[in-house]
Enzyme design. Structure first.
Site, mmCIF file in Angstrom:
data_model
loop_
_atom_site.group_PDB
_atom_site.id
_atom_site.type_symbol
_atom_site.label_atom_id
_atom_site.label_comp_id
_atom_site.label_asym_id
_atom_site.label_seq_id
_atom_site.Cartn_x
_atom_site.Cartn_y
_atom_site.Cartn_z
ATOM 1 N N ARG A 52 0.714 -1.055 -0.113
ATOM 2 C CA ARG A 52 -0.030 -0.168 0.085
ATOM 3 C C ARG A 52 0.926 1.191 0.086
ATOM 4 O O ARG A 52 2.159 1.184 0.084
ATOM 5 C CB ARG A 52 -1.151 0.183 1.085
ATOM 6 C CG ARG A 52 -0.732 -0.618 2.481
ATOM 7 C CD ARG A 52 0.442 0.140 3.247
ATOM 8 N NE ARG A 52 0.165 1.471 3.266
ATOM 9 C CZ ARG A 52 0.799 2.475 3.580
ATOM 10 N NH1 ARG A 52 2.275 2.131 3.759
ATOM 11 N NH2 ARG A 52 0.668 3.783 3.718
ATOM 12 N N GLY A 53 0.198 2.364 -0.273
ATOM 13 C CA GLY A 53 0.900 3.671 -0.276
ATOM 14 C C GLY A 53 1.209 3.919 -1.821
ATOM 15 O O GLY A 53 1.353 3.015 -2.572
ATOM 16 N N ALA A 54 0.804 4.898 -2.261
ATOM 17 C CA ALA A 54 0.437 5.495 -3.754
ATOM 18 C C ALA A 54 1.705 5.021 -4.716
ATOM 19 O O ALA A 54 1.764 4.214 -5.699
ATOM 20 C CB ALA A 54 -0.056 6.860 -3.900
ATOM 21 N N ARG A 95 -7.194 -0.626 -6.918
ATOM 22 C CA ARG A 95 -7.638 0.420 -5.988
ATOM 23 C C ARG A 95 -7.767 1.743 -6.850
ATOM 24 O O ARG A 95 -6.908 2.126 -7.620
ATOM 25 C CB ARG A 95 -6.439 0.507 -5.089
ATOM 26 C CG ARG A 95 -6.274 -0.646 -3.820
ATOM 27 C CD ARG A 95 -5.390 -0.282 -2.827
ATOM 28 N NE ARG A 95 -6.213 0.803 -1.720
ATOM 29 C CZ ARG A 95 -5.518 1.165 -0.644
ATOM 30 N NH1 ARG A 95 -4.390 1.049 -0.421
ATOM 31 N NH2 ARG A 95 -6.308 1.816 0.234
ATOM 32 N N GLN A 202 -2.117 2.491 9.681
ATOM 33 C CA GLN A 202 -0.748 2.586 9.131
ATOM 34 C C GLN A 202 0.343 3.435 9.972
ATOM 35 O O GLN A 202 1.596 3.253 9.822
ATOM 36 C CB GLN A 202 -0.923 3.237 7.715
ATOM 37 C CG GLN A 202 -1.469 2.582 6.766
ATOM 38 C CD GLN A 202 -2.991 2.767 6.614
ATOM 39 O OE1 GLN A 202 -3.911 3.062 7.764
ATOM 40 N NE2 GLN A 202 -3.694 2.468 5.498
ATOM 41 N N ASP A 243 -2.622 10.384 -2.332
ATOM 42 C CA ASP A 243 -2.996 9.257 -3.639
ATOM 43 C C ASP A 243 -3.232 10.044 -4.652
ATOM 44 O O ASP A 243 -3.048 9.412 -5.708
ATOM 45 C CB ASP A 243 -3.975 8.590 -2.778
ATOM 46 C CG ASP A 243 -3.568 7.578 -1.952
ATOM 47 O OD1 ASP A 243 -3.127 8.010 -0.756
ATOM 48 O OD2 ASP A 243 -3.313 6.460 -2.255
ATOM 49 N N ASN A 253 -6.127 12.213 0.084
ATOM 50 C CA ASN A 253 -5.036 11.562 1.024
ATOM 51 C C ASN A 253 -5.985 10.481 2.090
ATOM 52 O O ASN A 253 -7.241 10.734 2.148
ATOM 53 C CB ASN A 253 -3.871 12.317 1.698
ATOM 54 C CG ASN A 253 -3.012 11.728 2.282
ATOM 55 O OD1 ASN A 253 -2.329 10.657 1.800
ATOM 56 N ND2 ASN A 253 -2.592 11.702 3.668
ATOM 57 N N LYS A 254 -5.239 9.830 3.097
ATOM 58 C CA LYS A 254 -5.924 9.078 3.999
ATOM 59 C C LYS A 254 -6.749 9.832 4.549
ATOM 60 O O LYS A 254 -6.464 10.872 5.050
ATOM 61 C CB LYS A 254 -4.816 8.393 4.922
ATOM 62 C CG LYS A 254 -5.131 7.471 5.762
ATOM 63 C CD LYS A 254 -6.035 6.482 5.246
ATOM 64 C CE LYS A 254 -5.365 5.461 4.109
ATOM 65 N NZ LYS A 254 -6.368 4.508 3.575
#
Ligand code: MRU
Length: 372
Positions: A52-54, A95, A202, A243, A253-254
């Site tokens: 995960r993580g763009a 995603r 996270q 993202d 973003n998150k």
């Protein structure tokens, strides 16, 4: 040199026909690297957040395309291209919010469509070389983001960080955490407030793990503590990744990022998003156009498998939010720091990065020709 992932293993790499991923679901308890040998398995690994993580998702998507090329039985170029288009659709669907995924798969497909090579095997190897280039570039890009971002952070600063944007969320080093690593490498005495980042934690599981390994002073906080810390003067800057960034500078973003940015503005605290230019989506005019992923109820009703809510409770779980650009002090990219008006500064950064990719590709081509 700080102990980032560099000394050990990258979060994403290629080994003997497989896409290798650090299984981020198992951290901080266990450090496991697993191999994925079909496009469907790679897509599932992205969806289930093994990776995960763009930027890390982008590199994984690129290697997924290389995998598709090697798995394809095609002996002619047209059939291989068809298989690659199918693989791109499967990977992109994994995603929706992080544009780095479709950016990377598009770059791979574009290479396949525009490179004229005598046979399909050479094209397969060219695609693997391109995926390797995307991964290598990501590390160099993060180093440059760190360089530009660290110049904005004063010695002794208290930084508030959301989610995980470090070596795990990228191929190595990180974006917003890369800025923090760069500050530490320069000898700046910084301290990081680490948002736990519910529901997937996270921050607690991954950022805390990374910062402790790097020996950077930090405290883990409950997400709900952030406002109190900002109002009581304990935060000098808020730092996060993204993202997707729309053309006007709105940032997805998150989930929880928007709330942080609004409270930061209320308290006159600068807010920085750190992103590679591959996260900038000039096709979307503003943040309202960014697709926001919704994830399963169990992410909210459980913690580490333990149920924390009544059975059958209705749940809404958006994984990202949009922070309107007016709350951002600057967006840090590998091409420099972008200030408002973002429409112009982001466009300039994106153009500079695209020119750099073309130049790198040209240089790689020359080296290949020289070798023979
Ligand atoms: O759902 P995740 O963990 O993939 O979300 C990650 C984030 O929101 C990060 O902040 C973003 O991808 C930037 S990572 C350098």
């Amino acid at each position: 040199m700080l102990e980032t992932m560099q000394a050990k293993v990258r979060s994403v790499f290629w080994q003997e026909g497989q896409v290798m991923l650090v299984d981020q679901r198992l951290l901080p308890g266990r450090f496991v690297v697993a191999g994925f040998d079909t496009v469907e398995k790679v897509a599932a690994a992205i969806r289930d957040m093994v990776v995960r993580g763009a930027p890390a998702i982008g590199a994984t998507g690129a290697y997924g395309m290389a995998l598709a090329a090697f798995a394809s039985p095609a002996s002619d170029r047209a059939s291989l291209l068809n298989d690659l288009r199918r693989a791109k659709a499967v990977l992109d669907a994994a995603r929706p919010t992080a544009v780095n995924l479709s950016w990377a798969t598009a770059r791979m497909l574009e290479l396949a469509e525009h490179t004229v090579l005598p046979n399909t095997d050479e094209l397969r190897h060219a695609l693997l070389a391109e995926a390797d280039a995307i991964a290598e570039e990501d590390v160099a890009i993060n180093r440059r983001i760190g360089f530009y971002g660290a110049a904005l952070i004063a010695d002794g600063a208290n930084l508030l960080h959301h989610c995980n944007t470090g070596a795990l969320a990228t191929v190595d080093f990180g974006t917003a955490l890369g800025v923090i690593y760069a500050c530490a490498e320069q000898g700046k005495r910084i301290h990081v407030w680490v948002d736990e980042t519910r529901p997937r934690l996270q921050g607690a599981r991954l950022t805390a793990w990374e910062l402790m390994r790097a020996g950077i002073p930090m405290h883990l906080i409950a997400d709900n503590a952030a406002g109190h810390l900002m109002r009581t003067g304990q935060v000098d800057a808020v730092l996060f990744g993204a993202d997707r960034v729309a053309a006007n500078g709105d940032v997805a973003n998150k989930i929880g990022t928007y709330k942080l940015a609004v409270v930061a503005r209320e308290n006159n605290i600068p807010v920085y998003a750190a992103v590679p230019t591959s996260t900038i989506d000039l096709n979307l005019a503003d943040g309202d156009q960014i697709p926001i992923e919704e994830r399963g109820a169990e992410e909210v009703t459980t913690i580490d498998g333990a149920v924390i809510a009544p059975a059958g409770v209705p749940v809404y779980n958006p994984a990202f939010d949009v922070t309107p650009h007016r709350y951002l002090t600057a967006i840090i990219t590998e091409e420099g720091v972008c200030y408002p008006p973002f429409d112009a500064s982001l466009r300039r950064a994106k153009a500079a990065a695209e020119a750099r990719v073309q130049e790198n590709r040209l240089q790689r081509g020359k080296q290949t020709m020289a070798r023979g």
